[in-house]
Design an enzyme around this catalytic site. Sequence first.
Site, mmCIF file in Angstrom:
data_model
loop_
_atom_site.group_PDB
_atom_site.id
_atom_site.type_symbol
_atom_site.label_atom_id
_atom_site.label_comp_id
_atom_site.label_asym_id
_atom_site.label_seq_id
_atom_site.Cartn_x
_atom_site.Cartn_y
_atom_site.Cartn_z
ATOM 1 C CB CYS A 1 2.499 -1.758 6.010
ATOM 2 S SG CYS A 1 2.300 -2.647 4.482
ATOM 3 C CB CYS B 262 -0.580 -3.284 4.854
ATOM 4 S SG CYS B 262 0.971 -4.161 4.792
#
Length: 157
Positions: free
Chosen positions: A77, A80
């Site tokens: 991600c 993230c």
Amino acid sequence: MSSAKLDRSGVLVTCPSCGKTNRLRYATLASAARCGACQARLTAPAEPVEVSDAAAFDAVIASSSLPVVVDFWAPWCGPCRMMAPELDKVAKGAAGEWVILKVNTDAVPELGDRFRIRSIPTLAIFQGGREIHRAAGARSAADIRALVDKNVAVHAS
Ligand SMILES: [Zn+2]
């Protein structure tokens, strides 16, 4: 990545002075502790701690005397990964104030399922054994700090 680890009764931290591993019990995380070997002062981790299993996660949430901020994330991600250094900065400033955990939803899918995490990153704040707030999306260190301060203050009594 963090050098601190979790087990079912506490956070295992390395003494900065003698290198010995000490366990800081969740229930007394807010109090000052000293190294069992050399008596150096120990503080709650100044970095996010990676959660490796659901049992340890449940133990922290149930017994931590400090609010717990959880970052649900995954290695693939992008947002993230962008937020990770921001969370590191927050953790440095919040040592002894909150515990910051990282839950890799690929490594511990049970937790992502149980909390119905639909998008990552998601930050969830726990206090007194229950979730008091959650927010999806990447944030700057200042925004994370403000988000946690605001919600922890509202629920403190
Ligand atoms: Zn020591």
